[in-house]
Design a protein around this motif. Structure first.
Motif, PDB file in Angstrom:
ATOM      1  N   UNK A  37       0.845  -1.191   0.000  1.00  0.00           N
ATOM      2  CA  UNK A  37       0.000   0.000   0.000  1.00  0.00           C
ATOM      3  C   UNK A  37       0.883   1.245   0.000  1.00  0.00           C
ATOM      4  N   UNK A  38       0.781   2.045  -1.065  1.00  0.00           N
ATOM      5  CA  UNK A  38       1.636   3.215  -1.208  1.00  0.00           C
ATOM      6  C   UNK A  38       1.401   4.232  -0.097  1.00  0.00           C
ATOM      7  N   UNK A  39       0.141   4.417   0.313  1.00  0.00           N
ATOM      8  CA  UNK A  39      -0.144   5.414   1.347  1.00  0.00           C
ATOM      9  C   UNK A  39       0.508   5.032   2.675  1.00  0.00           C
ATOM     10  N   UNK A  40       0.536   3.746   2.991  1.00  0.00           N
ATOM     11  CA  UNK A  40       1.200   3.291   4.218  1.00  0.00           C
ATOM     12  C   UNK A  40       2.707   3.521   4.102  1.00  0.00           C
ATOM     13  N   UNK A  41       3.252   3.218   2.942  1.00  0.00           N
ATOM     14  CA  UNK A  41       4.680   3.420   2.682  1.00  0.00           C
ATOM     15  C   UNK A  41       5.068   4.891   2.856  1.00  0.00           C
ATOM     16  N   UNK A  42       4.241   5.814   2.333  1.00  0.00           N
ATOM     17  CA  UNK A  42       4.536   7.241   2.466  1.00  0.00           C
ATOM     18  C   UNK A  42       4.523   7.659   3.937  1.00  0.00           C
ATOM     19  N   UNK A  43       3.515   7.218   4.669  1.00  0.00           N
ATOM     20  CA  UNK A  43       3.429   7.563   6.084  1.00  0.00           C
ATOM     21  C   UNK A  43       4.661   7.070   6.850  1.00  0.00           C
ATOM     22  N   UNK A  44       5.116   5.876   6.502  1.00  0.00           N
ATOM     23  CA  UNK A  44       6.243   5.284   7.219  1.00  0.00           C
ATOM     24  C   UNK A  44       7.570   5.920   6.821  1.00  0.00           C
ATOM     25  N   UNK A  45       7.718   6.238   5.539  1.00  0.00           N
ATOM     26  CA  UNK A  45       8.983   6.782   5.042  1.00  0.00           C
ATOM     27  C   UNK A  45       9.181   8.248   5.393  1.00  0.00           C
ATOM     28  N   UNK A  96      10.501  15.189  10.015  1.00  0.00           N
ATOM     29  CA  UNK A  96       9.386  15.386  10.932  1.00  0.00           C
ATOM     30  C   UNK A  96       8.975  14.041  11.506  1.00  0.00           C
ATOM     31  N   UNK A  97       8.174  14.099  12.578  1.00  0.00           N
ATOM     32  CA  UNK A  97       7.755  12.856  13.203  1.00  0.00           C
ATOM     33  C   UNK A  97       6.823  12.058  12.301  1.00  0.00           C
ATOM     34  N   UNK A  98       5.763  12.702  11.798  1.00  0.00           N
ATOM     35  CA  UNK A  98       4.802  12.036  10.935  1.00  0.00           C
ATOM     36  C   UNK A  98       4.322  13.014   9.874  1.00  0.00           C
ATOM     37  N   UNK A  99       3.910  12.505   8.732  1.00  0.00           N
ATOM     38  CA  UNK A  99       3.390  13.366   7.686  1.00  0.00           C
ATOM     39  C   UNK A  99       2.024  13.902   8.093  1.00  0.00           C
ATOM     40  N   UNK A 100       1.756  15.137   7.750  1.00  0.00           N
ATOM     41  CA  UNK A 100       0.449  15.739   8.003  1.00  0.00           C
ATOM     42  C   UNK A 100      -0.472  15.367   6.846  1.00  0.00           C
ATOM     43  N   UNK A 101      -1.075  14.199   6.953  1.00  0.00           N
ATOM     44  CA  UNK A 101      -1.890  13.657   5.853  1.00  0.00           C
ATOM     45  C   UNK A 101      -3.129  14.527   5.641  1.00  0.00           C
ATOM     46  N   UNK A 102      -3.445  14.823   4.376  1.00  0.00           N
ATOM     47  CA  UNK A 102      -4.603  15.656   4.075  1.00  0.00           C
ATOM     48  C   UNK A 102      -5.226  15.212   2.757  1.00  0.00           C
ATOM     49  N   UNK A 103      -6.282  15.887   2.342  1.00  0.00           N
ATOM     50  CA  UNK A 103      -7.029  15.480   1.153  1.00  0.00           C
ATOM     51  C   UNK A 103      -6.202  15.612  -0.119  1.00  0.00           C
ATOM     52  N   UNK A 125      -1.274   0.610  10.409  1.00  0.00           N
ATOM     53  CA  UNK A 125       0.071   1.078  10.067  1.00  0.00           C
ATOM     54  C   UNK A 125       0.394   2.390  10.752  1.00  0.00           C
ATOM     55  N   UNK A 126      -0.592   3.292  10.830  1.00  0.00           N
ATOM     56  CA  UNK A 126      -0.354   4.574  11.484  1.00  0.00           C
ATOM     57  C   UNK A 126      -0.016   4.376  12.958  1.00  0.00           C
ATOM     58  N   UNK A 127      -0.705   3.435  13.601  1.00  0.00           N
ATOM     59  CA  UNK A 127      -0.418   3.153  15.015  1.00  0.00           C
ATOM     60  C   UNK A 127       0.986   2.599  15.186  1.00  0.00           C
ATOM     61  N   UNK A 128       1.377   1.696  14.268  1.00  0.00           N
ATOM     62  CA  UNK A 128       2.709   1.111  14.360  1.00  0.00           C
ATOM     63  C   UNK A 128       3.770   2.156  14.059  1.00  0.00           C
ATOM     64  N   UNK A 129       3.534   2.965  12.993  1.00  0.00           N
ATOM     65  CA  UNK A 129       4.521   3.971  12.603  1.00  0.00           C
ATOM     66  C   UNK A 129       4.685   5.038  13.672  1.00  0.00           C
ATOM     67  N   UNK A 130       3.647   5.251  14.478  1.00  0.00           N
ATOM     68  CA  UNK A 130       3.723   6.268  15.522  1.00  0.00           C
ATOM     69  C   UNK A 130       4.760   5.911  16.578  1.00  0.00           C
ATOM     70  N   UNK A 131       5.036   4.612  16.729  1.00  0.00           N
ATOM     71  CA  UNK A 131       6.082   4.184  17.664  1.00  0.00           C
ATOM     72  C   UNK A 131       7.403   4.175  16.918  1.00  0.00           C
TER      73      UNK A 131
END
Length: 275
Positions: free
Chosen positions: A20-28, A35-42, A245-251
């Protein structure tokens, strides 16, 4: 569908990033943006949706019009290119921008991603060929790769399966009729013929509207009905997958640190979440 126990959540995260590309982007993102996490938006969601359509062959021309500072270059020209090269390491990409400086930055960022520890841990089969790569060009060991160049650079004898036009004209030149005509003419006479396969090849435009008759305007008039520009209200996201994935990437300290022991008897996740 049976449940599958992931004793190490890192294993699940790797599988999700591969699928899943969106999960990959959040993780990378923390590794390329600081930054800690990407500010995901529309807007990011819409880009991911369009790239998903390209991936599955639903569209071959896509026009992404966004104002600057929306992460469009990092997502399309850097992260997506590196991600697709793992899925198909025979693909050849060409990325063209308005200046040698921007092309050099795209090249550095893409190389940095592909040489990073976290990328090699997720995509162990995609390896840069040291003997066949240079500052603006990378080739992987299975024949694919990417070339980053500029309007002032050269494309002589070069083509690609997927061509990305990333910010094709400087904003301060967009109101010059001569500059607009020069860019549009260059695209029509030089760039448009660089697809290796004219029937199946893909062109992605990452632009911003700067003038009524800029390149975006010309494309919308010339290719009306064949270029995809409509942004969906909501991407067909794998909601369960993304939440996990977001929960895992947050750690963040946990991710991609094999030396740490994260075994937890409660880390039992359904395999269909990774579908």
């Amino acid at each position: 569908m049976t449940e599958h126990a992931f004793e190490d959540p890192q294993d699940l995260l790797i599988e999700l990033c591969q699928e899943d590309f969106s999960v990959y982007v959040r993780t990378a993102w923390p590794w390329i943006d600081g930054r800690d996490l990407i500010d995901w938006n529309s807007k990011i969601d819409a880009m991911a949706y369009r790239l998903e359509q390209v991936q599955f062959g639903e569209i071959r021309r896509s026009l992404i019009n966004l104002p600057p500072l929306n992460a469009e270059t990092k997502i399309v020209s850097v992260l997506w290119v590196a991600w697709r090269l793992d899925m198909d390491p025979t693909l050849n990409f060409v990325s063209v921008s308005y200046s040698n400086g921007l092309s050099a930055k795209i090249a550095r960022d893409c190389r940095s991603v592909m040489e990073s520890r976290w990328y090699r841990e997720i995509f162990s089969g995609t390896i840069i060929s040291k003997s066949r790569s240079a500052a603006y060009h990378v080739e992987v060991t299975k024949g694919g790769g990417w070339l980053a160049t500029s309007v002032a650079g050269t494309l002589t004898g070069r083509g690609g399966d997927i061509i990305i036009l990333d910010h094709f004209i400087k904003p301060d030149e967009a109101h010059s009729q001569a500059a607009r005509k020069s860019v549009n003419k260059w695209f029509q006479s030089t760039f448009a013929s660089r697809l290796d396969d004219k029937q199946k090849g893909v062109i992605i435009f990452v632009l911003q509207r700067l003038h009524e008759v800029d390149l975006s305007g010309m494309l919308l008039e010339k290719w009306a009905g064949t270029i995809s520009r409509r942004q969906p209200f909501q991407r067909r996201m794998k909601q369960s997958c993304s939440r996990v994935a977001a929960c895992i990437a947050a750690t963040k300290p946990m991710c991609f640190t094999p030396s740490e022991n994260h075994t937890n008897s409660s880390a039992t996740l359904k395999r269909q979440w990774a579908r």
